[in-house]
Design an enzyme around this catalytic site. Structure first.
Site, PDB file in Angstrom:
ATOM      1  N   ARG A  65       7.400   1.928   1.017  1.00 12.01           N
ATOM      2  CA  ARG A  65       7.747   0.516   1.211  1.00 12.01           C
ATOM      3  C   ARG A  65       8.133  -0.110  -0.130  1.00 12.01           C
ATOM      4  O   ARG A  65       9.009  -0.975  -0.195  1.00 12.01           O
ATOM      5  CB  ARG A  65       6.572  -0.221   1.836  1.00 12.01           C
ATOM      6  N   GLU A 113      -8.101  -6.098   6.194  1.00 12.10           N
ATOM      7  CA  GLU A 113      -7.218  -5.167   5.491  1.00 12.10           C
ATOM      8  C   GLU A 113      -8.118  -4.318   4.608  1.00 12.10           C
ATOM      9  O   GLU A 113      -9.314  -4.232   4.883  1.00 12.10           O
ATOM     10  CB  GLU A 113      -6.088  -5.929   4.753  1.00 12.10           C
ATOM     11  N   MET A 114      -7.606  -3.695   3.562  1.00 11.53           N
ATOM     12  CA  MET A 114      -8.481  -2.761   2.846  1.00 11.53           C
ATOM     13  C   MET A 114      -8.431  -2.863   1.310  1.00 11.53           C
ATOM     14  O   MET A 114      -9.014  -2.024   0.631  1.00 11.53           O
ATOM     15  CB  MET A 114      -8.149  -1.318   3.281  1.00 11.53           C
ATOM     16  N   ARG A 163       2.092  11.191  -8.485  1.00 11.44           N
ATOM     17  CA  ARG A 163       1.416  11.187  -7.170  1.00 11.44           C
ATOM     18  C   ARG A 163       2.289  10.594  -6.055  1.00 11.44           C
ATOM     19  O   ARG A 163       1.770  10.143  -5.025  1.00 11.44           O
ATOM     20  CB  ARG A 163       0.095  10.408  -7.224  1.00 11.44           C
ATOM     21  N   ARG A 170       7.596  -4.750  12.811  1.00 13.04           N
ATOM     22  CA  ARG A 170       6.927  -4.786  11.494  1.00 13.04           C
ATOM     23  C   ARG A 170       7.949  -5.005  10.389  1.00 13.04           C
ATOM     24  O   ARG A 170       7.708  -5.727   9.444  1.00 13.04           O
ATOM     25  CB  ARG A 170       6.129  -3.496  11.247  1.00 13.04           C
ATOM     26  N   GLY A 215       0.828  -1.213   0.000  1.00 15.41           N
ATOM     27  CA  GLY A 215       0.000   0.000   0.000  1.00 15.41           C
ATOM     28  C   GLY A 215       0.859   1.258   0.000  1.00 15.41           C
ATOM     29  O   GLY A 215       0.565   2.241  -0.690  1.00 15.41           O
ATOM     30  N   ARG A 236      -0.315  -8.537  -3.814  1.00 14.47           N
ATOM     31  CA  ARG A 236      -0.378  -7.528  -2.760  1.00 14.47           C
ATOM     32  C   ARG A 236       0.434  -8.003  -1.569  1.00 14.47           C
ATOM     33  O   ARG A 236       0.328  -9.170  -1.158  1.00 14.47           O
ATOM     34  CB  ARG A 236      -1.838  -7.282  -2.356  1.00 14.47           C
ATOM     35  N   VAL A 237       1.259  -7.120  -0.999  1.00 14.31           N
ATOM     36  CA  VAL A 237       1.983  -7.414   0.245  1.00 14.31           C
ATOM     37  C   VAL A 237       1.610  -6.310   1.228  1.00 14.31           C
ATOM     38  O   VAL A 237       1.916  -5.148   0.997  1.00 14.31           O
ATOM     39  CB  VAL A 237       3.525  -7.491   0.029  1.00 14.31           C
ATOM     40  N   ASP A 263      -1.715  -5.874  13.932  1.00  8.95           N
ATOM     41  CA  ASP A 263      -2.472  -5.523  15.142  1.00  8.95           C
ATOM     42  C   ASP A 263      -3.599  -6.533  15.320  1.00  8.95           C
ATOM     43  O   ASP A 263      -3.909  -7.273  14.385  1.00  8.95           O
ATOM     44  CB  ASP A 263      -3.032  -4.091  15.037  1.00  8.95           C
ATOM     45  N   SER A 293      -0.335  -5.184   5.410  1.00  2.78           N
ATOM     46  CA  SER A 293      -0.581  -5.521   6.811  1.00  2.78           C
ATOM     47  C   SER A 293      -2.076  -5.738   7.025  1.00  2.78           C
ATOM     48  O   SER A 293      -2.898  -5.346   6.198  1.00  2.78           O
ATOM     49  CB  SER A 293      -0.054  -4.410   7.716  1.00  2.78           C
TER      50      SER A 293
END
Ligand code: ADE
Length: 232
Positions: A24, A179-180, A43, A217, A20, A87-88, A204, A90
């Protein structure tokens, strides 16, 4: 270039890792890739291509939420020919036995996002991981002695929920974590007949209230990246 990505045709590998956070993505490229070059700064959503164990691979940030990852997945597939989108990220645990630092493979992704409800006229669509990538990730984790859990996850539209107890209904039906983005990624990949998988690290827990320190993390994130890079 496409609407949101400033790369030239051919700049992006067939396999891409999608954290995300764009910083990272930069860290992954600088830490793991040989000869990385930056293909996108539009962006601030950094994207890099390099090689890992001699294989060409890319990494790019997606931003947060189903709309953001859907925009990038669409353009990566339709404008740049990307075939494997990993996707990697949290996630927050919804189960007592899904612990902080665990690595979770999202077999499927339930969602509170309204996008698929709109797309399918109120009917339910079940966003699902690609079986080939899933099996490869299981094998990579086993060969590296990295324990994994796998199952249904929730791609939520909210990080700060009004109702702090709402996770319990998902938990009761076996959802492992929240997650999202996975539901958006899986849907766009399926639409274009390409492959997607979300590999998540638990940062979390909504069950215990614990969360990881930034140092922790970093270490656990490495397990997830090492599994993801084997899919290139
Ligand atoms: N990603 C990591 N933790 C999360 C949480 N609690 N809710 C949504 N996304 C997350």
């Amino acid at each position: 270039m496409s609407v949101h990505i400033g790369a030239k045709k051919g700049d992006i590998a067939e396999t891409i890792l999608l954290p995300g956070d764009p910083l990272r993505a930069k860290w992954i490229a600088e830490t793991y890739f040989d000869n990385p070059f930056c293909f996108n700064e539009v962006r601030g959503m950094y994207g890099y291509t390099g090689t890992y164990n001699g294989k060409r691979v890319s990494v790019m940030g997606t931003g947060m939420g189903v709309p953001s990852i859907s925009i990038y997945a669409n353009e990566l597939i339709t404008e740049y020919g990307v075939k494997n989108l990993i996707r990697v990220g949290s996630a927050g645990s919804y189960q007592a036995d899904v612990k902080i630092r665990d690595v979770v493979l999202a077999m499927s992704a339930s969602s509170t996002s309204g996008v698929n409800e709109l797309r399918f006229g109120g009917a339910d669509y079940a966003p699902t991981a690609n079986f080939g990538l899933f099996i490869k990730a299981v094998e990579a984790a086993r060969s590296k002695n990295i324990p994994i859990k796998a199952g249904n996850v929730l791609s939520s539209d909210e990080f700060y929920e009004d109702d702090k107890e709402s996770f319990k209904k998902w938990s009761k039906f076996g959802v492992l974590c929240v997650e999202m983005e996975a539901a958006g990624l899986y849907t766009i990949a399926a639409k274009h007949r390409v492959n997607a998988l979300a590999i998540l690290t638990i940062s979390d827990s909504l069950v215990s209230g614990e969360s990881t320190t930034s140092k922790e993390r970093e270490t656990t994130f490495k397990h997830m990246i090492e599994v993801a890079l084997e899919l290139a």
